[in-house]
Scaffold this active site. Sequence first.
Site, PDB file in Angstrom:
ATOM      1  NE  ARG A   1      -2.146   0.836   4.147  1.00  0.00           N
ATOM      2  CZ  ARG A   1      -3.226   0.696   4.924  1.00  0.00           C
ATOM      3  NH1 ARG A   1      -3.686  -0.506   5.210  1.00  0.00           N
ATOM      4  NH2 ARG A   1      -3.839   1.722   5.406  1.00  0.00           N
TER       5      ARG A   1
ATOM      6  CE1 TYR B   1      -3.883   7.976  -0.967  1.00  0.00           C
ATOM      7  CE2 TYR B   1      -3.098   7.580   1.266  1.00  0.00           C
ATOM      8  CZ  TYR B   1      -3.904   8.274   0.386  1.00  0.00           C
ATOM      9  OH  TYR B   1      -4.728   9.271   0.846  1.00  0.00           O
TER      10      TYR B   1
HETATM   11  N1  UDP Z   1     -10.923  -2.883   8.167  1.00  0.00           N
HETATM   12  C1  UDP Z   1     -11.721  -3.943   8.555  1.00  0.00           C
HETATM   13  N2  UDP Z   1     -12.829  -4.235   7.822  1.00  0.00           N
HETATM   14  C2  UDP Z   1     -13.189  -3.500   6.725  1.00  0.00           C
HETATM   15  C3  UDP Z   1     -12.385  -2.410   6.344  1.00  0.00           C
HETATM   16  C4  UDP Z   1     -11.249  -2.122   7.082  1.00  0.00           C
HETATM   17  O1  UDP Z   1     -11.442  -4.625   9.549  1.00  0.00           O
HETATM   18  O2  UDP Z   1     -14.227  -3.820   6.120  1.00  0.00           O
HETATM   19  C5  UDP Z   1      -9.741  -2.565   8.975  1.00  0.00           C
HETATM   20  C6  UDP Z   1      -8.477  -2.288   8.186  1.00  0.00           C
HETATM   21  O3  UDP Z   1      -7.773  -3.468   7.887  1.00  0.00           O
HETATM   22  C7  UDP Z   1      -7.712  -1.406   9.154  1.00  0.00           C
HETATM   23  C8  UDP Z   1      -8.817  -0.589   9.816  1.00  0.00           C
HETATM   24  O4  UDP Z   1     -10.012  -1.342   9.652  1.00  0.00           O
HETATM   25  O5  UDP Z   1      -7.083  -2.181  10.135  1.00  0.00           O
HETATM   26  C9  UDP Z   1      -8.998   0.800   9.214  1.00  0.00           C
HETATM   27  O6  UDP Z   1      -9.142   0.663   7.829  1.00  0.00           O
HETATM   28  P1  UDP Z   1      -9.373   1.885   6.851  1.00  0.00           P
HETATM   29  O7  UDP Z   1      -9.154   1.387   5.463  1.00  0.00           O
HETATM   30  O8  UDP Z   1     -10.677   2.530   7.160  1.00  0.00           O
HETATM   31  O9  UDP Z   1      -8.250   2.934   7.272  1.00  0.00           O
HETATM   32  P2  UDP Z   1      -6.639   2.815   7.344  1.00  0.00           P
HETATM   33  O10 UDP Z   1      -6.243   1.387   7.268  1.00  0.00           O
HETATM   34  O11 UDP Z   1      -6.146   3.621   6.205  1.00  0.00           O
HETATM   35  O12 UDP Z   1      -6.301   3.403   8.666  1.00  0.00           O
END
Ligand code: UDP
Length: 323
Positions: free
Chosen positions: A145, A148
């Site tokens: 990732r 990004y």
């Molecule tokens: N996540 C999850 N289920 C989902 C989407 C995301 O458990 O349907 C988890 C994801 O793996 C991460 C957290 O929630 O640990 C936050 O994800 P998001 O993509 O919202 O934000 P970021 O990872 O960029 O902080």
Amino acid sequence: MRALVTGGAGFLGSHLVDRLRAAGHDVVALDDLSTGRAEHLAAHRGDPRVTLSTGDVRDRGLVRREVERADVVFHLAGAVGVRRVAEDPAGTWSRNVEGTASVLEACARGGTRCLIASTSEAYGPTAAGTLCEDHPVVLDPAGRRDVYGVSKVAGESLAIALHRTSLLPVTVVRPFNVVGPRQSARYGMVLPRFAASAVRGEPLTVHGDGRQTRTFLHVADAVDALLLLTTTPASEGLLVNVGSDEEVAIADLARLVVAVAGTAAPLRFVPFADVYGPGFTDPLTRRPDVSLLRRLTGFAPRLRLADAVADAVRSAREAMAPV
Ligand code: UDP
């Protein structure tokens, strides 16, 4: 005052447009509608003081023309969502790097006050603890990732360099998980996804063991922070975290969403590798040190996680309702 908001039909952008207009300003939302939606600005239809300019931030001529007419520029346009980034790395790169360069160069020509949105991903997937702006950026160019994060850091770097060399009055913000109404469940963000599943009584997909933590900032508070920063000259030339310090484990967030939705939706735990394939590193924690933002602007969030969850559930119900 006339404001230009790139990504103005997006989630954060459209809330910012609403607030700028309510404060009596003229606003141009520049958006290519790739992930933004014209309906987000529906409340302004027929209002001559809010214009949706449909175009790409990589179109330098268009950006230059719009920036020349603006007193302040909020650059929020960019690639959205972990899933989309994984599927389209080249598009992510071009939107974020070329798009940001186009906006910054146009602002530098006239010395226009601007704020650009970077990301907490700039800290990299392995950063732990409470993250202060001087925490080193540790990104793996080969990480799943990180294209990004690297692309956003490129924009940060150009912004700070232009501040140094051309006195560009720019502030770079690193938002940490901004949530609230209008955030789509389509691009992988956890809270709208959980809310959409919970209101239907369907399983909430929790990645990994759900012990990874995040902090969530309500979009209304995020907009406050952005506005305060652009009226604070001391924030020029700085990187500033924008977030909340209320931390929650993702599995607990899922339980909270189900409780607020009032359904019996179960949690379903899915290994990361099954979601994104091998080699994907999900940050274990992501908590901002927000003392710089507080010191510069006096900002403190007015809304709590519970408010954001209630709003997300309400939004998910509205999206389900027949029209
Ligand atoms: N996540 C999850 N289920 C989902 C989407 C995301 O458990 O349907 C988890 C994801 O793996 C991460 C957290 O929630 O640990 C936050 O994800 P998001 O993509 O919202 O934000 P970021 O990872 O960029 O902080």
